[in-house]
Design a protein around this motif. Structure first.
Motif, short mmCIF file in Angstrom:
data_model
loop_
_atom_site.label_atom_id
_atom_site.label_comp_id
_atom_site.label_asym_id
_atom_site.label_seq_id
_atom_site.Cartn_x
_atom_site.Cartn_y
_atom_site.Cartn_z
N VAL A 109 9.57 21.18 -34.02
CA VAL A 109 10.86 21.42 -34.68
C VAL A 109 10.70 21.80 -36.14
O VAL A 109 11.38 22.70 -36.63
CB VAL A 109 11.79 20.19 -34.53
N PHE A 110 9.79 21.15 -36.86
CA PHE A 110 9.73 21.32 -38.31
C PHE A 110 8.52 22.09 -38.84
O PHE A 110 8.54 22.55 -39.99
CB PHE A 110 9.76 19.95 -39.00
N ILE A 111 7.46 22.24 -38.06
CA ILE A 111 6.21 22.79 -38.59
C ILE A 111 5.87 24.17 -38.03
O ILE A 111 5.43 25.05 -38.76
CB ILE A 111 5.02 21.83 -38.35
N VAL A 112 6.05 24.37 -36.74
CA VAL A 112 5.63 25.63 -36.12
C VAL A 112 6.83 26.51 -35.77
O VAL A 112 7.96 26.03 -35.66
CB VAL A 112 4.77 25.40 -34.86
N VAL A 113 6.54 27.79 -35.59
CA VAL A 113 7.57 28.74 -35.18
C VAL A 113 7.96 28.42 -33.74
O VAL A 113 7.07 28.29 -32.88
CB VAL A 113 7.05 30.19 -35.29
N PRO A 114 9.26 28.24 -33.47
CA PRO A 114 9.68 27.92 -32.10
C PRO A 114 9.19 28.95 -31.09
O PRO A 114 9.21 30.15 -31.33
CB PRO A 114 11.21 27.94 -32.19
N GLY A 115 8.73 28.44 -29.96
CA GLY A 115 8.30 29.30 -28.87
C GLY A 115 6.88 29.82 -28.96
O GLY A 115 6.45 30.61 -28.13
N ASP A 124 5.43 28.27 -45.66
CA ASP A 124 5.51 27.05 -46.49
C ASP A 124 6.92 26.80 -47.01
O ASP A 124 7.35 25.66 -47.10
CB ASP A 124 4.55 27.13 -47.67
N ASN A 125 7.65 27.85 -47.34
CA ASN A 125 8.99 27.66 -47.91
C ASN A 125 10.02 27.24 -46.86
O ASN A 125 11.14 26.92 -47.21
CB ASN A 125 9.47 28.93 -48.63
#
Length: 127
Positions: A109-115, A124-125
């Motif tokens: 949810v917060f670190i990687v690009v979904p899918g 980073d931003n």
């Protein structure tokens, strides 16, 4: 509803006038949009039930709720972030499998690009 029924009554052949084809296309777009809105509405209402499942004593309920919030993130629904914020307290759960699932869901949810199955991190931003 009458317009939808009228559009569905039009033959899909090429014998339609430009006006009839435009009308049919417009009604199909309206039906698609309504279906999409209904889907989002159902997804958002499911949010409440899944937030409750996060509090369950049953490990599989908690796991399914976490997976729901990951899927919600894939659809860019705000409930994903809300649910995951609530789920972070589960990092101190007694069962290792729950802690592992929370960590995996948090990353999705917060670190990687979904899918991308964790293969591509967000810039980073955006983290």
């Amino acid at each position: 509803r009458a317009a939808i029924a009228q559009a569905e009554g039009l033959d899909s052949s090429s014998d339609l006038t430009n006006e009839q084809q435009h009308f049919r296309t417009t009604v199909q777009a309206l039906k698609f949009s309504q279906s999409a809105l209904d889907f989002i509405d159902q997804f958002e209402h499911g949010n409440e039930a899944f937030q409750g499942m996060l509090l369950s004593a049953n490990t599989s309920d908690v796991t399914e709720a976490l997976r729901f919030f990951v899927k919600a993130r894939h659809f860019s629904l705000p409930c994903a972030v809300t649910g995951m914020k609530q789920a972070l307290s589960l990092m101190w759960a007694s069962e290792q499998s729950i802690r592992d699932e929370v960590l995996k869901a948090f990353v999705e949810v917060f670190i990687v690009v979904p899918g991308t199955d964790g293969k591509k991190s967000l810039p980073d931003n955006q983290i």
